[in-house]
Motif scaffolding. Structure first.
Motif, short mmCIF file in Angstrom:
data_model
loop_
_atom_site.label_atom_id
_atom_site.label_comp_id
_atom_site.label_asym_id
_atom_site.label_seq_id
_atom_site.Cartn_x
_atom_site.Cartn_y
_atom_site.Cartn_z
N ILE A 15 0.83 -1.20 0.00
CA ILE A 15 0.00 0.00 0.00
C ILE A 15 0.87 1.25 0.00
CG2 ILE A 15 -1.72 1.33 1.32
CD1 ILE A 15 -1.45 -2.39 1.90
N GLN A 16 0.59 2.15 -0.94
CA GLN A 16 1.28 3.43 -0.98
C GLN A 16 0.27 4.53 -0.68
OE1 GLN A 16 4.53 3.98 -1.46
NE2 GLN A 16 5.02 1.82 -1.78
N TYR A 17 0.62 5.44 0.23
CA TYR A 17 -0.28 6.52 0.61
C TYR A 17 -0.23 7.66 -0.40
CZ TYR A 17 -0.59 4.26 5.18
OH TYR A 17 -0.80 3.36 6.20
N SER A 18 -1.33 8.38 -0.47
CA SER A 18 -1.39 9.61 -1.25
C SER A 18 -0.48 10.67 -0.60
CB SER A 18 -2.83 10.11 -1.30
OG SER A 18 -2.89 11.46 -1.71
N ASP A 19 -0.07 11.65 -1.38
CA ASP A 19 0.70 12.76 -0.83
C ASP A 19 -0.19 13.76 -0.10
OD1 ASP A 19 3.10 11.80 -1.82
OD2 ASP A 19 2.89 12.86 -3.73
N LEU A 20 -1.49 13.65 -0.25
CA LEU A 20 -2.42 14.59 0.36
C LEU A 20 -2.60 14.32 1.85
CD1 LEU A 20 -5.19 14.69 -2.40
CD2 LEU A 20 -3.24 16.24 -2.10
N HIS A 21 -3.07 15.32 2.56
CA HIS A 21 -3.37 15.15 3.98
C HIS A 21 -4.68 14.37 4.18
CE1 HIS A 21 -0.80 18.99 4.49
NE2 HIS A 21 -0.05 17.92 4.71
N GLY A 22 -5.01 14.12 5.44
CA GLY A 22 -6.21 13.36 5.76
C GLY A 22 -6.06 11.93 5.28
N THR A 23 -7.12 11.39 4.69
CA THR A 23 -7.02 10.03 4.13
C THR A 23 -6.43 10.07 2.74
OG1 THR A 23 -9.29 10.11 3.25
CG2 THR A 23 -9.00 9.23 5.49
N GLY A 24 -6.29 11.27 2.16
CA GLY A 24 -5.65 11.40 0.86
C GLY A 24 -6.55 11.23 -0.33
N VAL A 25 -7.87 11.34 -0.12
CA VAL A 25 -8.84 11.06 -1.17
C VAL A 25 -9.17 12.29 -2.00
CG1 VAL A 25 -11.31 10.52 -1.51
CG2 VAL A 25 -9.90 9.08 -0.02
N THR A 26 -9.36 12.07 -3.31
CA THR A 26 -9.92 13.06 -4.21
C THR A 26 -10.94 12.36 -5.09
OG1 THR A 26 -7.84 14.32 -4.30
CG2 THR A 26 -9.45 14.73 -6.04
N LEU A 27 -12.17 12.88 -5.17
CA LEU A 27 -13.18 12.31 -6.05
C LEU A 27 -12.84 12.64 -7.50
CD1 LEU A 27 -16.60 13.01 -4.28
CD2 LEU A 27 -15.20 10.92 -4.22
N ILE A 28 -13.04 11.68 -8.39
CA ILE A 28 -12.76 11.90 -9.81
C ILE A 28 -14.03 11.83 -10.64
CG2 ILE A 28 -10.37 11.15 -9.73
CD1 ILE A 28 -11.21 8.42 -10.69
N SER A 29 -15.15 11.47 -10.05
CA SER A 29 -16.41 11.45 -10.79
C SER A 29 -17.57 11.54 -9.81
CB SER A 29 -16.54 10.17 -11.61
OG SER A 29 -16.54 9.02 -10.79
#
Length: 337
Positions: free
Chosen positions: A323-337
């Motif tokens: 598992i590789q984490y996102s560079d973003l803070h929090g859980t690292g999620v961004t919606l794409i749709s």
């Protein structure tokens, strides 16, 4: 704080079959919480076994919009306790809300969630990849489609040993078995002996959830460790599972989110039990939340995003079980749709 609810029908790459059901679409509810220029995201999927639908979750969340709008800067623990008073009858909806709030809170602190909790990710476990029940040929094909170091194999058929025997011919990967309440005590004891020879690591929920006498027999006599799933739903179930299972598989949607899951994991560790978190075919929104619990786990099943024909978010990534984490803070999620 503003609540935004989105609903999706997540299409699966393949029909997904377990001992009691088959589905090709996974309905999912995404919660977004907005405040002070930050957004947090959470997810809960529908589940017929627990009689949870996207519509019921949505309705229950909409009823408490005045409470959500009144929230200022509570800690995630304080927020969960307050939200639980309104949603104790719908832990799935509470989960989506709790995940979103934890994500929002960590982003506001400019930290990844595991950093906020003080966890070290140096020894994170790898995730398995699930092979649903199908013809043996199709199960082999699914396994070859995605070579992986650990497979979770769904069983609960009359051909279970034959299935695993054939799968073993095609890989040296670790096998984990999930019978989803599909066996009797005698079947489980017999199958455990044969499956151990085939390189199986543990059995997950072989018996019906309320068969506590049977769980005890397996705990005392099985040659493979037994992990609870359907028998371990909420916090008080961890103590019930002690001396009936060797470990517990905590599901965020069933227990009400990350906040109670952390307490359940801590309690299980204190009781000397193995700890696992599993997914319920969530998108990368829910899967990314699970990833921040990895430092506290022995095992993890977080392949939900890999089972989808098309994901709805970016966040963590999975590569050969790692598992590789996102560079973003929090859980690292961004919606794409």
């Amino acid at each position: 704080m503003k609540l935004i609810i989105r609903t999706y029908n997540l299409k699966l790459k393949h029909p997904f079959t377990i001992s009691r059901e088959t589905h090709t679409i996974q309905p999912s509810l995404i919660v977004e919480l907005q405040s002070e220029g930050y957004s947090g995201f959470g997810e809960a999927t529908s589940n017929p076994y627990y009689k949870i639908t996207v519509d019921s979750m949505k309705a229950n969340l909409e009823k408490i919009i005045p409470f959500i709008e009144s929230v200022t800067n509570e800690t995630p623990e304080e927020f969960w306790q307050k939200a639980h008073q309104f949603l104790q009858h719908d832990m799935f909806a509470l989960c989506a809300l709790d995940l979103a709030y934890n994500d929002w809170y960590a982003r506001k602190q400019a930290k990844k969630l595991y950093e906020l909790w003080g966890y070290s990710t140096d020894k994170n476990p790898m995730t398995d990849y699930t092979i649903g029940i199908d013809s043996i040929e199709k199960m082999v094909s699914k396994m070859k489609e995605l070579p992986w170091p650990i497979y979770k194999i769904k069983l609960g058929t009359k051909e279970d040993i034959a299935i695993v025997t054939e799968l073993r011919k095609h890989t040296n990967a670790i096998f984990r078995i999930d019978a989803n309440c599909g066996w009797t005590v005698d079947e489980a004891l017999h199958n455990a002996i044969e499956l151990k020879k085939l390189g199986v690591e543990f059995l997950e929920q072989p018996l019906k959830a309320d068969n506590w006498e049977g769980h005890k027999q397996l705990f005392e006599n099985s040659v493979l460790p037994i992990i609870a799933d359907e028998s371990c739903i909420v916090e008080e179930d961890v103590a019930k599972c002690h001396n009936h299972f060797h470990g517990v598989n905590v599901k965020l949607v069933k227990c009400g989110g990350l906040t109670p899951a952390r307490r359940m994991i801590s309690q299980a560790k204190k009781l000397g039990m193995k700890t696992m978190v599993g997914c319920m075919t969530e998108s990368t929104v829910g899967i990314s939340a699970i990833a921040h619990l990895l430092p506290e786990l022995d095992f993890v099943d977080m392949d939900g995003g890999l089972l989808l024909a098309e994901d709805i978010a970016t966040g963590i990534t999975l590569n050969d079980g790692v598992i590789q984490y996102s560079d973003l803070h929090g859980t690292g999620v961004t919606l794409i749709s």
